[in-house]
Write a protein that holds these residues in place. Structure first.
Motif, PDB file in Angstrom:
ATOM      1  N   GLY A   1     -70.876  46.819  -5.095  1.00 16.74           N
ATOM      2  CA  GLY A   1     -70.256  46.088  -4.185  1.00 16.74           C
ATOM      3  C   GLY A   1     -69.240  45.253  -5.187  1.00 16.74           C
ATOM      4  N   VAL A   2     -69.045  45.278  -6.517  1.00 13.14           N
ATOM      5  CA  VAL A   2     -68.055  44.408  -7.365  1.00 13.14           C
ATOM      6  C   VAL A   2     -67.096  45.347  -7.935  1.00 13.14           C
ATOM      7  N   GLU A   3     -65.885  45.097  -7.402  1.00 13.98           N
ATOM      8  CA  GLU A   3     -64.803  46.141  -7.698  1.00 13.98           C
ATOM      9  C   GLU A   3     -64.023  45.454  -9.116  1.00 13.98           C
ATOM     10  N   VAL A   4     -63.848  46.299 -10.241  1.00 20.16           N
ATOM     11  CA  VAL A   4     -63.007  45.801 -11.407  1.00 20.16           C
ATOM     12  C   VAL A   4     -62.075  46.990 -11.372  1.00 20.16           C
ATOM     13  N   THR A   5     -60.610  46.712 -11.510  1.00 15.89           N
ATOM     14  CA  THR A   5     -59.667  47.998 -11.557  1.00 15.89           C
ATOM     15  C   THR A   5     -58.605  47.442 -12.752  1.00 15.89           C
ATOM     16  N   LEU A   6     -58.190  48.541 -13.315  1.00 14.70           N
ATOM     17  CA  LEU A   6     -57.182  48.294 -14.264  1.00 14.70           C
ATOM     18  C   LEU A   6     -55.913  49.445 -13.996  1.00 14.70           C
ATOM     19  N   THR A   7     -54.760  48.688 -13.784  1.00 15.22           N
ATOM     20  CA  THR A   7     -53.685  49.691 -13.551  1.00 15.22           C
ATOM     21  C   THR A   7     -52.637  49.384 -14.540  1.00 15.22           C
ATOM     22  N   HIS A   8     -51.567  50.240 -14.711  1.00 17.27           N
ATOM     23  CA  HIS A   8     -50.368  50.244 -15.770  1.00 17.27           C
ATOM     24  C   HIS A   8     -49.128  50.186 -15.165  1.00 17.27           C
ATOM     25  N   PRO A   9     -48.797  49.012 -14.484  1.00 15.43           N
ATOM     26  CA  PRO A   9     -47.657  49.247 -13.494  1.00 15.43           C
ATOM     27  C   PRO A   9     -46.425  49.475 -14.357  1.00 15.43           C
ATOM     28  N   GLU A  10     -46.257  48.970 -15.490  1.00 11.19           N
ATOM     29  CA  GLU A  10     -45.019  49.485 -16.248  1.00 11.19           C
ATOM     30  C   GLU A  10     -45.455  49.126 -17.629  1.00 11.19           C
ATOM     31  N   LYS A  11     -44.187  49.567 -18.886  1.00 11.48           N
ATOM     32  CA  LYS A  11     -44.844  49.439 -20.140  1.00 11.48           C
ATOM     33  C   LYS A  11     -44.831  48.053 -20.465  1.00 11.48           C
ATOM     34  N   GLY A  12     -46.053  48.102 -21.306  1.00  8.64           N
ATOM     35  CA  GLY A  12     -46.553  46.886 -21.779  1.00  8.64           C
ATOM     36  C   GLY A  12     -47.442  45.783 -20.827  1.00  8.64           C
ATOM     37  N   LEU A  13     -47.462  46.445 -19.437  1.00  8.30           N
ATOM     38  CA  LEU A  13     -48.110  45.600 -18.778  1.00  8.30           C
ATOM     39  C   LEU A  13     -49.350  46.181 -18.358  1.00  8.30           C
ATOM     40  N   ILE A  14     -50.262  45.371 -17.892  1.00  9.46           N
ATOM     41  CA  ILE A  14     -51.709  45.599 -17.047  1.00  9.46           C
ATOM     42  C   ILE A  14     -51.634  44.823 -15.900  1.00  9.46           C
ATOM     43  N   ALA A  15     -52.573  45.294 -15.171  1.00 10.20           N
ATOM     44  CA  ALA A  15     -53.053  44.406 -13.975  1.00 10.20           C
ATOM     45  C   ALA A  15     -53.888  45.284 -13.121  1.00 10.20           C
ATOM     46  N   GLY A  16     -54.623  44.424 -12.333  1.00 11.90           N
ATOM     47  CA  GLY A  16     -55.754  44.993 -11.471  1.00 11.90           C
ATOM     48  C   GLY A  16     -56.623  43.795 -10.635  1.00 11.90           C
ATOM     49  N   LYS A  17     -57.921  44.251 -10.351  1.00  7.38           N
ATOM     50  CA  LYS A  17     -58.987  43.184  -9.676  1.00  7.38           C
ATOM     51  C   LYS A  17     -60.059  43.083 -11.001  1.00  7.38           C
ATOM     52  N   ALA A  18     -60.441  42.000 -11.046  1.00  8.00           N
ATOM     53  CA  ALA A  18     -61.430  41.492 -12.085  1.00  8.00           C
ATOM     54  C   ALA A  18     -62.698  41.222 -11.516  1.00  8.00           C
ATOM     55  N   GLY A  19     -62.995  41.700 -10.180  1.00 10.76           N
ATOM     56  CA  GLY A  19     -64.383  41.415  -9.838  1.00 10.76           C
ATOM     57  C   GLY A  19     -64.280  40.496  -8.557  1.00 10.76           C
ATOM     58  N   CYS A  20     -63.409  39.411  -8.684  1.00 12.20           N
ATOM     59  CA  CYS A  20     -63.067  38.528  -7.678  1.00 12.20           C
ATOM     60  C   CYS A  20     -61.611  38.097  -7.347  1.00 12.20           C
ATOM     61  N   ASN A  21     -61.002  37.972  -8.665  1.00 14.66           N
ATOM     62  CA  ASN A  21     -59.507  37.740  -8.442  1.00 14.66           C
ATOM     63  C   ASN A  21     -58.714  38.724  -9.171  1.00 14.66           C
ATOM     64  N   HIS A  22     -57.283  38.934  -8.778  1.00 18.95           N
ATOM     65  CA  HIS A  22     -56.450  39.622  -9.363  1.00 18.95           C
ATOM     66  C   HIS A  22     -55.889  39.105 -10.521  1.00 18.95           C
ATOM     67  N   TYR A  23     -55.540  40.115 -11.578  1.00 18.39           N
ATOM     68  CA  TYR A  23     -55.141  39.422 -12.759  1.00 18.39           C
ATOM     69  C   TYR A  23     -53.788  40.570 -13.330  1.00 18.39           C
ATOM     70  N   ASN A  24     -52.975  39.962 -14.246  1.00 21.66           N
ATOM     71  CA  ASN A  24     -51.951  40.670 -14.893  1.00 21.66           C
ATOM     72  C   ASN A  24     -51.698  40.012 -16.262  1.00 21.66           C
ATOM     73  N   GLY A  25     -51.245  40.944 -17.107  1.00 27.81           N
ATOM     74  CA  GLY A  25     -51.020  40.513 -18.525  1.00 27.81           C
ATOM     75  C   GLY A  25     -50.162  41.407 -19.084  1.00 27.81           C
ATOM     76  N   ARG A  26     -50.145  41.207 -20.376  1.00 23.96           N
ATOM     77  CA  ARG A  26     -49.355  42.190 -21.455  1.00 23.96           C
ATOM     78  C   ARG A  26     -50.412  42.742 -22.231  1.00 23.96           C
TER      79      ARG A  26
END
Length: 135
Positions: free
Chosen positions: A48-73
């Motif tokens: 029931g706990v979802e953690v995801t990782l996507t690569h929306p564009e060069k040098g960026l990561i984003a996703g869901k970290a279990g509870c909150n959404h995140y993004n970063g370089r």
């Protein structure tokens, strides 16, 4: 005397110019492909706990970290991966989601290598897989 000062400065400039530019350690991943994290620090995620990782564009990561959404370089320089500080939403969630999120952020801060093989993505810190994801 002036040649002594200019010589070392010129050499320093040449060395600095030879350093590699930051690269994108996730360039082999299709943009916006969603990777499901299946383990953090060798421990499988609770049901029931979802953690995801996507690569929306060069040098960026984003996703869901279990509870909150995140993004970063994310970048790679001289063979070493660096994940910048992650920004995100700040909701409170019940356990185990908050514990998983804390473990995810801690693991991401330590990542120094990325390994990609077919449908498996590993984020590694000092030789140990700290984030394992599948597609």
């Amino acid at each position: 005397m002036r040649a002594i000062v200019i010589g070392p400065l010129l050499a320093l400039g040449l060395v600095a110019g030879c350093q590699s530019e930051p690269g994108d350690p996730l360039e082999a991943i299709a943009p916006n492909a969603i990777w499901e994290v299946v383990a953090i620090d060798g421990k499988p995620l609770p049901d029931g706990v979802e953690v995801t990782l996507t690569h929306p564009e060069k040098g960026l990561i984003a996703g869901k970290a279990g509870c909150n959404h995140y993004n970063g370089r994310i970048s790679e320089k001289d063979g070493r991966v660096r994940v910048g500080e992650l920004a995100g939403t700040r909701m409170m969630c019940p356990e185990p989601a908050m514990g998983v999120e804390k473990a995810f952020h801690s693991a991401m801060a330590r990542v120094d290598t990325v390994k990609l093989s077919q449908d498996r993505l590993e984020l590694i810190a000092q030789g140990d897989t700290v984030i394992e994801a599948t597609q």
